[in-house]
Design a protein around this motif. Sequence first.
Motif, mmCIF file in Angstrom:
data_model
loop_
_atom_site.group_PDB
_atom_site.id
_atom_site.type_symbol
_atom_site.label_atom_id
_atom_site.label_comp_id
_atom_site.label_asym_id
_atom_site.label_seq_id
_atom_site.Cartn_x
_atom_site.Cartn_y
_atom_site.Cartn_z
ATOM 1 N N ALA A 174 0.830 -1.202 0.000
ATOM 2 C CA ALA A 174 0.000 0.000 0.000
ATOM 3 C C ALA A 174 0.865 1.253 0.000
ATOM 4 N N ASP A 175 1.473 1.576 1.147
ATOM 5 C CA ASP A 175 2.245 2.813 1.273
ATOM 6 C C ASP A 175 3.714 2.560 1.590
ATOM 7 N N LEU A 176 4.242 1.440 1.134
ATOM 8 C CA LEU A 176 5.671 1.177 1.306
ATOM 9 C C LEU A 176 6.474 1.686 0.124
ATOM 10 N N VAL A 177 6.039 1.313 -1.080
ATOM 11 C CA VAL A 177 6.709 1.743 -2.307
ATOM 12 C C VAL A 177 5.707 2.509 -3.168
ATOM 13 N N PHE A 178 6.064 3.722 -3.543
ATOM 14 C CA PHE A 178 5.278 4.526 -4.475
ATOM 15 C C PHE A 178 6.005 4.526 -5.826
ATOM 16 N N ASN A 179 5.247 4.784 -6.888
ATOM 17 C CA ASN A 179 5.874 4.922 -8.210
ATOM 18 C C ASN A 179 5.138 5.999 -8.998
ATOM 19 N N LEU A 180 5.244 7.230 -8.489
ATOM 20 C CA LEU A 180 4.611 8.364 -9.158
ATOM 21 C C LEU A 180 5.518 8.910 -10.255
ATOM 22 N N PRO A 181 4.920 9.533 -11.276
ATOM 23 C CA PRO A 181 3.518 9.914 -11.468
ATOM 24 C C PRO A 181 2.601 8.700 -11.736
ATOM 25 N N ALA A 182 1.323 8.899 -11.439
ATOM 26 C CA ALA A 182 0.337 7.825 -11.556
ATOM 27 C C ALA A 182 -0.288 7.823 -12.953
ATOM 28 N N TYR A 183 0.510 7.454 -13.934
ATOM 29 C CA TYR A 183 0.052 7.521 -15.324
ATOM 30 C C TYR A 183 -1.150 6.610 -15.591
ATOM 31 N N GLU A 184 -1.062 5.345 -15.221
ATOM 32 C CA GLU A 184 -2.163 4.414 -15.503
ATOM 33 C C GLU A 184 -3.437 4.848 -14.788
ATOM 34 N N GLN A 185 -3.310 5.258 -13.549
ATOM 35 C CA GLN A 185 -4.484 5.587 -12.748
ATOM 36 C C GLN A 185 -5.196 6.851 -13.228
ATOM 37 N N TYR A 186 -4.490 7.695 -13.967
ATOM 38 C CA TYR A 186 -5.102 8.910 -14.509
ATOM 39 C C TYR A 186 -5.292 8.839 -16.026
ATOM 40 N N SER A 187 -5.078 7.651 -16.597
ATOM 41 C CA SER A 187 -5.061 7.541 -18.059
ATOM 42 C C SER A 187 -6.419 7.774 -18.709
ATOM 43 N N LYS A 188 -7.521 7.631 -17.976
ATOM 44 C CA LYS A 188 -8.844 7.848 -18.553
ATOM 45 C C LYS A 188 -9.448 9.194 -18.161
ATOM 46 N N THR A 189 -8.685 10.006 -17.463
ATOM 47 C CA THR A 189 -9.230 11.274 -16.973
ATOM 48 C C THR A 189 -8.967 12.443 -17.904
ATOM 49 N N GLY A 190 -7.998 12.286 -18.801
ATOM 50 C CA GLY A 190 -7.585 13.407 -19.627
ATOM 51 C C GLY A 190 -6.664 14.367 -18.902
#
Length: 259
Positions: free
Chosen positions: A166-182
């Motif tokens: 959950a909050d151990l390793v991050f990998n930002l930017p969150a490209y996949e998670q924002y890919s449908k938002t424009g």
Amino acid sequence: MSKEQNMSATMVIRSVSPQITTLSVPFLRFNRFKFGGRATIVRLQTGNLAVFSPVSLTQEARDTVTSLGGNVSYIIAPDIEHHMQLGPWKAAYQNAQVIGPEGLREKRAKQGNEDVVIDHIFTKENKRSIKLPEDFAREFDVEYFDGHANKELAFLHKPTRTFINADLVFNLPAYEQYSKTGENPESGVYGKLMAMILGIHGKGQQRFIWWATAKDKNSFSQSAKVVAGWDFDKIIPCHGDVIETEGSAVFKRLFAWHL
């Protein structure tokens, strides 16, 4: 557009492997930082499903569960932050057993969330002795980071060599998670700042882990050494893109000060 309609329109459902499916969604932390969110569904060899960090239970999410056999047997809140959708998932899949860390049920009660029983509670005292259901324990190694600010549970899915957290390793930017938002997840001051602090390159996240998340550094380091000894290639974080390969090397680099 309602919140659920918006989540349906922006949820990215992906088969990461034959056994693992992810539900990725946009998510703003503190209403500013584009962290993204992700649920991970693992189909065990028994056919039972384990759902980690549940996100909104949209119709698309329900359909995905049905397509995977429908038998949600385990719902995992991997820390005291990733639990907001626990109630709807437990209500929909009432036979599922819930796994989480100490303090979670008390925090939910204080916040006024639904009262969901945590069937298997990890504590600092039982972290080496807790007995999980056989089919789950057979496929997963679990390490409880009681020294983490959010009381983190880390999971290794041994058959696929996948580290789920959950909050151990991050990998930002969150490209996949924002890919449908424009929207561009790295746009603006906050987007650039998060990429610098919580990306996997450079020293930003290494410093963040040391100063912000490791509250009991001795215990945290002991847990980090356990995970560093696991055999994994892929990392599935809740926030940011999946690290598709060489995940073990990424982990060891980010947690070097604790190893």
